[in-house]
Design an enzyme around this catalytic site. Structure first.
Site, PDB file in Angstrom:
ATOM      1  N   HIS A 121       1.352  -1.282   0.005  1.00 45.05           N
ATOM      2  CA  HIS A 121      -0.045   0.097   0.678  1.00 45.05           C
ATOM      3  C   HIS A 121       1.115   1.218   0.064  1.00 45.05           C
ATOM      4  CE1 HIS A 121      -2.811   3.384   1.994  1.00 45.05           C
ATOM      5  NE2 HIS A 121      -3.761   2.137   1.401  1.00 45.05           N
ATOM      6  N   ASP A 198       3.454  -4.124   8.084  1.00 46.41           N
ATOM      7  CA  ASP A 198       0.897  -3.388   8.018  1.00 46.41           C
ATOM      8  C   ASP A 198       0.617  -4.331   7.607  1.00 46.41           C
ATOM      9  OD1 ASP A 198      -0.518  -2.710   7.075  1.00 46.41           O
ATOM     10  OD2 ASP A 198       0.656  -1.873   4.847  1.00 46.41           O
ATOM     11  N   GLN A 201      -5.009  -5.445   7.031  1.00 43.02           N
ATOM     12  CA  GLN A 201      -5.685  -6.250   6.317  1.00 43.02           C
ATOM     13  C   GLN A 201      -5.035  -7.806   6.773  1.00 43.02           C
ATOM     14  OE1 GLN A 201      -7.646  -5.718   4.410  1.00 43.02           O
ATOM     15  NE2 GLN A 201      -6.584  -3.464   3.678  1.00 43.02           N
ATOM     16  N   LYS A 224     -10.630  -1.243  10.559  1.00 41.95           N
ATOM     17  CA  LYS A 224     -11.213  -2.295   9.740  1.00 41.95           C
ATOM     18  C   LYS A 224     -11.659  -3.267  10.343  1.00 41.95           C
ATOM     19  CE  LYS A 224      -7.347  -0.138   5.913  1.00 41.95           C
ATOM     20  NZ  LYS A 224      -8.240   0.355   5.173  1.00 41.95           N
ATOM     21  N   CYS A 361      -4.819   2.687  -4.096  1.00 45.97           N
ATOM     22  CA  CYS A 361      -3.783   3.189  -2.802  1.00 45.97           C
ATOM     23  C   CYS A 361      -2.962   2.191  -3.212  1.00 45.97           C
ATOM     24  CB  CYS A 361      -3.875   3.213  -1.712  1.00 45.97           C
ATOM     25  SG  CYS A 361      -4.983   4.743  -1.029  1.00 45.97           S
TER      26      CYS A 361
END
Length: 406
Positions: A121, A198, A201, A224, A361
């Site tokens: 991302h 990251d 997700q 999220k 993104c």
């Protein structure tokens, strides 16, 4: 997993959009919020709205207990060793930027390497581009396999003794690729590098154990995973966080302030300058309670089944391209031949189905895929196979509509 009972906890799903029952397939962008989270935030503002850490009055004490209680819920949720390692931020972007400014710029120099992947991302690319420019370090990319996965051999070939930092997504927001973080962390550490993950997700969908993964930093966002917007987490190993300087200065994060110099509070508060995101943290704590009650293993299994079902059903559509590996997290990114993904999303919206369209993104990854944009359907614990059937029907209507137009 009783998905019907779970869906009843999400009031926003019980509505019609454009004259059709609402199907929400954009949870990778932001998830919907259960009643328990909405009520937790509402109860804070109605019952004990107050600043934290500063007052000794009853409401201030109650707010502080709820805020710090949420921090401990996060610690247990990701199996961190100490609440000192849990920093509340605005989200994944802020968390990664904190590491890029406070750790990378202080520890990197010309000749050092930062290693990332093309599937990242933008929030896990641009901070490292800027850190490389500021320090003279070199930015390197681990190549992707044809199916959008990483080869550990390629990781070993890319990471060298000059590598000081490896930054990689846990789960790709476009491909659904689940990266072998523990193995990558081992390779990074063999060369003396730190690894930044990251987890935007990852944390909402997979049981995360930062101690087992042995990652040095792990970043994720509350919105999220059923929590409010504007709240996120940076996990960092205590020994690293202690060495780092704050990136925001002002109230709350100080110990002593003199006319010409100041000292900082201990972890985690030295990184939380100003009035913190109190309601967001309380909402995040409630979201974690909700997910724990269901069970992360059950959520993962449900989502994997949805992803497999979606892949199977969508492949019955002529002229569809699906991107990413066969084994994936709960999303499917795709394009219909001769139909722009924005047009696809618009027709689906007319059918009451919300999907994402654009570059997500991830422009470098779009170029690797040789497309300008894609459509993405992403699933969460409240989605069903019936939602996917609606999606497939909507895609068939999209093809028919544009087939008649052209």
């Amino acid at each position: 997993m009783d998905v019907k009972a779970i869906r009843e906890q999400f009031p926003i799903l019980n509505q019609d959009v454009n004259g059709h029952p609402f199907v929400y397939l954009d949870s990778s962008a932001t998830s919907q919020k259960p009643i328990s989270v909405i009520e937790a935030v509402d109860n804070y503002y109605r019952g004990y709205n107050s600043n934290v850490h500063r007052g000794v009055h009853t409401l201030g004490t109650k707010a502080t207990e709820a805020y710090e209680g949420a921090r401990d819920k996060v610690r247990r949720f990701i199996d961190a060793e100490s609440t000192a390692e849990i920093i509340f931020t605005r989200g994944t972007t802020t968390s990664i930027n904190t590491v890029a400014y406070s750790y990378a710029r202080a520890n990197l120099q010309a000749g050092d390497e930062i290693v990332i992947t093309p599937m990242e991302h933008h929030s896990n690319i641009i901070p490292w581009q800027q850190a490389a420019k500021a320090t003279g370090a070199t930015l390197k990319y681990i190549p992707l396999q044809e199916d959008g996965t990483l080869s550990l051999e390629d990781v070993r070939q890319t990471v060298t003794d000059r590598t000081k930092l490896v930054a990689v997504t846990h789960v790709s927001n476009v491909l659904g690729t689940v990266n072998p973080i523990k193995d990558i962390a081992n390779i990074a550490h063999e060369h003396g590098a730190v690894i930044v993950v990251d987890g935007a997700q990852g944390a909402p969908h997979i049981k995360v154990d930062v101690t087992d993964l042995d990652c040095d930093f792990y970043a994720f966002s509350g919105h999220k995973m059923g929590a409010p917007t504007g709240i996120g987490v940076l996990y960092g190993k205590k020994k690293l966080l202690e060495q780092m300087e704050p990136v925001e200065f002002g109230g709350e994060m100080i110990d002593f302030v003199n006319l010409y110099d100041s000292t900082w509070k201990e972890l985690p508060w030295k990184f939380e300058g100003g009035t913190p995101i109190i309601a967001g943290a309380i909402g995040l704590g409630a979201a974690i309670d909700f997910l724990n009650e269901i069970g992360m293993d059950q959520i993962t299994a449900h989502e994997q089944q949805l992803a497999k079902y979606a892949m199977k059903q969508m492949r019955t559509i002529d002229g569809i391209s699906i991107f990413g590996p066969e084994e994936r997290a709960a999303l499917v990114t795709f394009n219909l031949d001769d139909v722009h993904p924005h047009d696809t999303a618009t027709v689906l919206d007319a059918e009451g189905i919300a999907v994402r369209a654009g570059h997500h993104c991830a422009q470098p990854l779009m170029r690797w895929l040789d497309v300008t944009a894609t459509a993405r359907a992403s699933f969460y614990l409240y989605n069903t196979e019936e939602d996917i059937d609606r999606l497939v029907d909507g895609l068939q209507k999209t093809k028919e509509y544009f087939g008649n137009v052209f």
